[in-house]
Design an enzyme around this catalytic site. Structure first.
Site, short mmCIF file in Angstrom:
data_model
loop_
_atom_site.label_atom_id
_atom_site.label_comp_id
_atom_site.label_asym_id
_atom_site.label_seq_id
_atom_site.Cartn_x
_atom_site.Cartn_y
_atom_site.Cartn_z
N ASP A 69 -16.66 40.56 -1.06
CA ASP A 69 -16.78 39.12 -1.28
C ASP A 69 -17.34 38.41 -0.06
O ASP A 69 -18.07 37.42 -0.18
CB ASP A 69 -15.41 38.54 -1.64
CG ASP A 69 -14.98 38.91 -3.06
OD1 ASP A 69 -15.84 39.33 -3.84
OD2 ASP A 69 -13.78 38.78 -3.37
N GLY A 70 -17.01 38.89 1.15
CA GLY A 70 -17.56 38.28 2.35
C GLY A 70 -19.07 38.40 2.40
O GLY A 70 -19.78 37.45 2.78
N ASN A 176 -16.56 28.81 -1.37
CA ASN A 176 -15.12 29.07 -1.41
C ASN A 176 -14.31 27.93 -0.81
O ASN A 176 -13.52 27.30 -1.50
CB ASN A 176 -14.79 30.37 -0.66
CG ASN A 176 -14.60 31.54 -1.59
OD1 ASN A 176 -14.80 31.45 -2.79
ND2 ASN A 176 -14.21 32.68 -1.02
N ASP A 177 -14.49 27.70 0.50
CA ASP A 177 -13.59 26.74 1.14
C ASP A 177 -14.09 26.30 2.50
O ASP A 177 -14.98 26.90 3.10
CB ASP A 177 -12.17 27.34 1.29
CG ASP A 177 -12.16 28.73 1.91
OD1 ASP A 177 -12.95 28.96 2.86
OD2 ASP A 177 -11.37 29.58 1.48
N ARG A 187 -0.22 25.16 20.11
CA ARG A 187 -0.55 23.77 19.78
C ARG A 187 -0.84 23.66 18.29
O ARG A 187 -1.81 24.21 17.80
CB ARG A 187 -1.77 23.30 20.58
CG ARG A 187 -1.55 23.13 22.06
CD ARG A 187 -0.68 21.94 22.40
NE ARG A 187 -1.21 20.68 21.91
CZ ARG A 187 -2.09 19.94 22.57
NH1 ARG A 187 -2.60 20.37 23.73
NH2 ARG A 187 -2.49 18.78 22.10
N ASP A 206 -0.52 24.83 10.76
CA ASP A 206 -1.44 25.84 11.27
C ASP A 206 -2.86 25.57 10.78
O ASP A 206 -3.83 25.83 11.49
CB ASP A 206 -1.02 27.23 10.81
CG ASP A 206 0.18 27.77 11.60
OD1 ASP A 206 0.64 27.07 12.52
OD2 ASP A 206 0.64 28.88 11.29
N ALA A 241 1.55 26.52 6.54
CA ALA A 241 2.71 26.41 7.44
C ALA A 241 2.88 25.01 7.99
O ALA A 241 2.95 24.81 9.21
CB ALA A 241 2.58 27.43 8.58
#
Length: 356
Positions: A69-70, A176-177, A187, A206, A241
């Site tokens: 997929d990458g 995708n995103d 941090r 995160d 997260a």
């Protein structure tokens, strides 16, 4: 669709991908079709923008990817820029976006050339930002150690000066995103999320993922987001997260932009587009993601059976307490008029009734 120019994106570290690409070269040579490998780089040759890659290959009609997929996302980046169709050959581990096996390459290319395939259009995202994306000196080498060179920062879309308040239009798309994630382990990313210009919530997290329906089964899914049918248009954002009680995904309408602003006391935030690092944001910067005007044209050998693919690729298991169910439901009788507009499975074949 007639194929006069073929572009190949090959995962060179996978022997099955390299062998399948050789079969595509042979197919093209036998039919006098131009065939060029694209998105190829070395230490002396950096990666190029999608527009530059497409132009260097003579603007292919079809881009075929060989890998997982990458690798498909690498090809989709270039295909979307030029309106080319994209076909994925699965030489990877999951292959959710890919379509055919390596041994099927000649047969599939024959089918494309003869017009025996379908083209499925998928929604993509594009971006506006408070400023052009860039990478601090040395940051790319640190974050991409051992992974090869990064893509160049997105250019601005052509046009006159923009009003500052609406930001600058970035010449980039995501199938995708788009992911906004903290750079330093100690941090958190302080991110405010706006939907249709209205503040929804400020997160210490995160990461924040803004995904398409196609990308809902990728990082967003791994972070607890929902599966969204790729046949619909929507903008999905999922916090990763977060230090907040409201940790749910929100699915926004397709005409509702999702904007991310880096808050004053946040650490630096990396921006990745389809898994590729494309820039770093400082406190005060913002990026808005919304539906791109163009859509990716994905070649399918047959109409997509998305939920079968979901079950198969993710190896979904049935409850041990449940009875065995048939693989799909489709009565033999004609489709009633009030159901004629629905997506339905193909009629049962080989004399077997698929109904319960």
């Amino acid at each position: 669709m007639p194929v006069n120019r073929l572009g190949l994106v090959v995962h060179q570290a996978r022997p099955a991908a390299v062998a399948a690409a050789r079969a595509a070269h042979s197919w093209a040579a036998a039919r006098d079709v131009s065939c060029t490998e694209i998105d190829v780089w070395s230490g002396e040759r950096p990666r190029r923008s999608a527009q530059e890659e497409s132009a260097a290959a003579g603007h292919p009609d079809l881009i075929v990817t060989f890998g997982g997929d990458g690798t498909f996302l690498r090809g989709a980046r270039i295909a979307a820029k030029d309106g080319a169709a994209a076909l994925g050959v699965n030489a990877g581990r999951v292959g959710f976006l890919t379509e055919i096996a390596p041994d099927d390459v000649p047969r599939a290319l024959d089918a494309v050339q003869a017009g025996r395939t379908t083209v499925e259009e998928r929604m993509m995202l594009t971006l506006r930002a408070s400023r052009p994306l860039d990478m601090p000196t040395g940051m790319d080498a640190l974050l991409r150690y051992g992974r090869g060179p990064v893509l160049p920062a997105p250019k601005l879309r052509p046009g006159g000066p923009e009003e500052v308040g609406w930001g600058v239009a970035l010449d980039v798309t995501a199938l995708n995103d788009v992911v906004f994630e903290k750079l330093a382990r100690d941090r958190q990313a302080g991110l405010a999320v706006y939907v249709s210009g209205q503040l929804l919530a400020s997160y210490s997290a995160d990461a924040i993922i803004v995904a398409t329906p196609t990308g809902s089964t990728a990082y967003s899914f791994a972070a607890g987001g929902p599966v969204v049918s790729p046949h619909m248009d929507a903008v999905v954002f999922t916090p990763v997260a977060p230090h907040i009680a409201f940790d749910r995904t929100v699915v926004a309408a397709v005409d509702e932009a999702v904007a991310i602003r880096v808050l004053p006391h946040s650490g630096r935030v990396a921006v990745s587009i389809d898994g590729q690092l494309r820039g770093v944001l400082e406190p005060g910067d913002w990026v808005a993601a919304y539906r791109a005007p163009a859509r990716l044209r994905m070649v399918r050998m047959r109409p997509t059976e998305f939920y079968h693919r979901l079950r198969d690729r993710f190896r979904l298991a049935d409850s041990p307490a449940a009875d065995q169910a048939p693989p799909f439901y489709r009565p033999r009788s004609p489709v009633p008029e009030d159901l004629a507009h629905l997506r339905l499975p193909p009629p049962p074949g080989h004399g077997e009734d698929a109904g319960p």
